[in-house]
Design a protein around this motif. Structure first.
Motif, PDB file in Angstrom:
ATOM      1  N   GLN A 161      10.058 -15.727  -7.059  1.00  0.00           N
ATOM      2  CA  GLN A 161      10.627 -14.556  -6.404  1.00  0.00           C
ATOM      3  C   GLN A 161      11.547 -14.999  -5.277  1.00  0.00           C
ATOM      4  OE1 GLN A 161      10.338 -10.919  -6.816  1.00  0.00           O
ATOM      5  NE2 GLN A 161      12.096 -11.300  -5.490  1.00  0.00           N
ATOM      6  N   ILE A 162      12.836 -14.889  -5.526  1.00  0.00           N
ATOM      7  CA  ILE A 162      13.795 -15.243  -4.470  1.00  0.00           C
ATOM      8  C   ILE A 162      13.672 -14.226  -3.329  1.00  0.00           C
ATOM      9  CG2 ILE A 162      16.223 -15.639  -3.938  1.00  0.00           C
ATOM     10  CD1 ILE A 162      14.976 -17.635  -5.967  1.00  0.00           C
ATOM     11  N   GLY A 163      13.674 -14.718  -2.104  1.00  0.00           N
ATOM     12  CA  GLY A 163      13.535 -13.822  -0.954  1.00  0.00           C
ATOM     13  C   GLY A 163      12.096 -13.599  -0.537  1.00  0.00           C
ATOM     14  N   GLY A 164      11.163 -13.960  -1.429  1.00  0.00           N
ATOM     15  CA  GLY A 164       9.756 -13.953  -1.042  1.00  0.00           C
ATOM     16  C   GLY A 164       9.012 -12.651  -1.221  1.00  0.00           C
ATOM     17  N   ALA A 165       9.716 -11.560  -1.517  1.00  0.00           N
ATOM     18  CA  ALA A 165       9.017 -10.276  -1.630  1.00  0.00           C
ATOM     19  C   ALA A 165       9.436  -9.536  -2.891  1.00  0.00           C
ATOM     20  CB  ALA A 165       9.289  -9.418  -0.407  1.00  0.00           C
ATOM     21  N   ALA A 166       8.465  -9.150  -3.689  1.00  0.00           N
ATOM     22  CA  ALA A 166       8.749  -8.383  -4.904  1.00  0.00           C
ATOM     23  C   ALA A 166       8.715  -6.888  -4.643  1.00  0.00           C
ATOM     24  CB  ALA A 166       7.736  -8.743  -5.995  1.00  0.00           C
ATOM     25  N   CYS A 167       7.999  -6.491  -3.620  1.00  0.00           N
ATOM     26  CA  CYS A 167       7.746  -5.055  -3.401  1.00  0.00           C
ATOM     27  C   CYS A 167       8.841  -4.423  -2.550  1.00  0.00           C
ATOM     28  CB  CYS A 167       6.390  -4.880  -2.722  1.00  0.00           C
ATOM     29  SG  CYS A 167       5.936  -3.158  -2.442  1.00  0.00           S
ATOM     30  N   HIS A 168       9.246  -3.214  -2.936  1.00  0.00           N
ATOM     31  CA  HIS A 168      10.296  -2.525  -2.184  1.00  0.00           C
ATOM     32  C   HIS A 168       9.822  -2.122  -0.790  1.00  0.00           C
ATOM     33  CE1 HIS A 168       7.963   0.902  -3.579  1.00  0.00           C
ATOM     34  NE2 HIS A 168       8.645   1.702  -2.803  1.00  0.00           N
ATOM     35  N   LYS A 169       8.518  -2.239  -0.557  1.00  0.00           N
ATOM     36  CA  LYS A 169       8.004  -1.945   0.786  1.00  0.00           C
ATOM     37  C   LYS A 169       7.971  -3.196   1.662  1.00  0.00           C
ATOM     38  CE  LYS A 169       6.029   2.405  -0.142  1.00  0.00           C
ATOM     39  NZ  LYS A 169       5.020   3.420   0.168  1.00  0.00           N
ATOM     40  N   GLY A 170       8.489  -4.307   1.128  1.00  0.00           N
ATOM     41  CA  GLY A 170       8.643  -5.502   1.950  1.00  0.00           C
ATOM     42  C   GLY A 170       7.526  -6.520   1.824  1.00  0.00           C
ATOM     43  N   TYR A 171       6.561  -6.231   0.988  1.00  0.00           N
ATOM     44  CA  TYR A 171       5.455  -7.169   0.803  1.00  0.00           C
ATOM     45  C   TYR A 171       5.752  -8.139  -0.347  1.00  0.00           C
ATOM     46  CZ  TYR A 171       2.805  -4.004   3.787  1.00  0.00           C
ATOM     47  OH  TYR A 171       2.384  -3.235   4.848  1.00  0.00           O
ATOM     48  N   ALA A 172       5.133  -9.308  -0.271  1.00  0.00           N
ATOM     49  CA  ALA A 172       5.297 -10.289  -1.338  1.00  0.00           C
ATOM     50  C   ALA A 172       4.893  -9.682  -2.677  1.00  0.00           C
ATOM     51  CB  ALA A 172       4.455 -11.535  -1.048  1.00  0.00           C
ATOM     52  N   SER A 173       3.785  -8.986  -2.668  1.00  0.00           N
ATOM     53  CA  SER A 173       3.266  -8.353  -3.884  1.00  0.00           C
ATOM     54  C   SER A 173       3.146  -6.856  -3.660  1.00  0.00           C
ATOM     55  CB  SER A 173       1.882  -8.925  -4.197  1.00  0.00           C
ATOM     56  OG  SER A 173       1.200  -8.096  -5.120  1.00  0.00           O
ATOM     57  N   CYS A 174       3.371  -6.093  -4.745  1.00  0.00           N
ATOM     58  CA  CYS A 174       3.128  -4.650  -4.658  1.00  0.00           C
ATOM     59  C   CYS A 174       1.645  -4.339  -4.468  1.00  0.00           C
ATOM     60  CB  CYS A 174       3.614  -3.961  -5.937  1.00  0.00           C
ATOM     61  SG  CYS A 174       5.403  -4.008  -6.145  1.00  0.00           S
ATOM     62  N   PHE A 175       0.810  -5.313  -4.785  1.00  0.00           N
ATOM     63  CA  PHE A 175      -0.644  -5.095  -4.711  1.00  0.00           C
ATOM     64  C   PHE A 175      -1.151  -5.589  -3.357  1.00  0.00           C
ATOM     65  CE2 PHE A 175       0.618  -5.391  -9.110  1.00  0.00           C
ATOM     66  CZ  PHE A 175       0.009  -4.279  -9.665  1.00  0.00           C
ATOM     67  N   TYR A 176      -0.665  -4.963  -2.302  1.00  0.00           N
ATOM     68  CA  TYR A 176      -0.982  -5.409  -0.947  1.00  0.00           C
ATOM     69  C   TYR A 176      -2.144  -4.619  -0.343  1.00  0.00           C
ATOM     70  CZ  TYR A 176       1.947  -1.418   0.278  1.00  0.00           C
ATOM     71  OH  TYR A 176       2.484  -0.160   0.365  1.00  0.00           O
ATOM     72  N   ARG A 177      -2.752  -3.773  -1.164  1.00  0.00           N
ATOM     73  CA  ARG A 177      -3.882  -2.973  -0.670  1.00  0.00           C
ATOM     74  C   ARG A 177      -5.103  -3.156  -1.571  1.00  0.00           C
ATOM     75  NH1 ARG A 177      -1.040   2.754  -0.320  1.00  0.00           N
ATOM     76  NH2 ARG A 177      -0.396   2.021  -2.381  1.00  0.00           N
ATOM     77  N   ARG A 178      -6.225  -3.307  -0.928  1.00  0.00           N
ATOM     78  CA  ARG A 178      -7.473  -3.514  -1.653  1.00  0.00           C
ATOM     79  C   ARG A 178      -8.363  -2.285  -1.463  1.00  0.00           C
ATOM     80  NH1 ARG A 178      -9.503  -8.890   0.014  1.00  0.00           N
ATOM     81  NH2 ARG A 178     -10.272  -7.817   1.846  1.00  0.00           N
ATOM     82  N   VAL A 179      -9.081  -1.953  -2.530  1.00  0.00           N
ATOM     83  CA  VAL A 179     -10.035  -0.853  -2.454  1.00  0.00           C
ATOM     84  C   VAL A 179     -11.277  -1.343  -1.716  1.00  0.00           C
ATOM     85  CG1 VAL A 179     -11.519   0.701  -3.780  1.00  0.00           C
ATOM     86  CG2 VAL A 179      -9.202   0.177  -4.601  1.00  0.00           C
ATOM     87  N   GLU A 180     -11.607  -0.630  -0.651  1.00  0.00           N
ATOM     88  CA  GLU A 180     -12.859  -0.910   0.064  1.00  0.00           C
ATOM     89  C   GLU A 180     -13.559   0.415   0.271  1.00  0.00           C
ATOM     90  OE1 GLU A 180     -12.380  -3.514   3.427  1.00  0.00           O
ATOM     91  OE2 GLU A 180     -11.366  -5.030   2.214  1.00  0.00           O
ATOM     92  N   GLY A 181     -14.559   0.654  -0.546  1.00  0.00           N
ATOM     93  CA  GLY A 181     -15.236   1.952  -0.506  1.00  0.00           C
ATOM     94  C   GLY A 181     -14.258   3.041  -0.891  1.00  0.00           C
ATOM     95  N   ASP A 182     -14.096   4.020  -0.031  1.00  0.00           N
ATOM     96  CA  ASP A 182     -13.177   5.125  -0.314  1.00  0.00           C
ATOM     97  C   ASP A 182     -11.823   4.927   0.347  1.00  0.00           C
ATOM     98  OD1 ASP A 182     -14.944   6.431  -1.898  1.00  0.00           O
ATOM     99  OD2 ASP A 182     -15.682   7.778  -0.336  1.00  0.00           O
ATOM    100  N   GLU A 183     -11.560   3.709   0.773  1.00  0.00           N
ATOM    101  CA  GLU A 183     -10.302   3.464   1.480  1.00  0.00           C
ATOM    102  C   GLU A 183      -9.473   2.375   0.822  1.00  0.00           C
ATOM    103  OE1 GLU A 183     -10.760   2.787   5.645  1.00  0.00           O
ATOM    104  OE2 GLU A 183     -11.976   4.598   5.927  1.00  0.00           O
TER     105      GLU A 183
END
Lengths: 126, 126
Positions: B87-109
């Motif tokens: 990934q040139i530029g280091g970020a694949a996600c349009h929100k600026g994160y390296a990965s679009c999967f930058y959030r983890r499910v923890e309980g209901d959050e």
């Protein structure tokens, strides 16, 4: 309960990527609807929606080769998830390979780059 | 040319998973049709089909943040592919994160577990 966006696809399904929680290998991709999503969350075992059978697919239910969910990641658009899993039995693919992605594109050919973990003829008895 | 099976989905698209070729991190998932598939093969840059814009999506075309394909894996059913990419530029996600999967499910959050690589406000100028 985390609410996903099932509205963007024509069939109301979104993809779930199963990834080995230790090696990072992508094992397979299948689809979930809200029922499969809730079942996955509630049981801790990856559960999909079978497009061919049009029913809930509790992966490994008969063979015991379930995918134990270690973590779940959700993408920016809430329309794809990654299940980080422990694949019981060592193979996610119905063809006996650890990963469904056991072939690599090399020029105009698909080259098998993995050894099967089990013989599907023996595991999926007729 | 490797022929994929675009017939199983209602809209004729199949998912392509972009995975960092070095770390194994899943960066994003997008969709391809045959045109995007051939464009990816021919150019060596991951190319998708934008469902929202209904046109070929040459990722990084304007920003230069392309995904250079290092290897391609095809699944057992020929209806999902993995692009191993740089990934040139280091970020694949349009929100600026390296990965679009930058959030983890923890309980209901959903808990953000990554730091953004860039500020999308600055990269995607209006």
């Amino acid at each position: 309960m985390i609410t996903l966006d099932f509205s963007k696809s024509v069939d109301g399904l979104i993809p779930a990527i199963a990834q080995d929680y230790q090696t990072g290998e992508v094992l397979m991709l299948a689809y979930i609807n809200n029922e499969a999503w809730q079942h996955s969350l509630n049981t801790g075992n990856a559960t999909y929606w079978s497009r061919s059978r049009q029913k809930l697919w509790k992966k490994g239910e008969s063979s015991g080769h379930v995918q134990k969910i270690k973590a779940i990641y959700v993408d920016c658009d809430l329309d794809t998830v990654v299940f980080k899993v422990e694949q019981i039995g060592g193979a996610a693919c119905h063809k006996g390979y650890a990963s469904c992605f056991y072939r690599r594109v090399e020029g105009d050919e698909l080259v098998t780059i993995a050894e099967p973990v089990f013989d599907p003829e023996k595991v999926y008895k007729k």
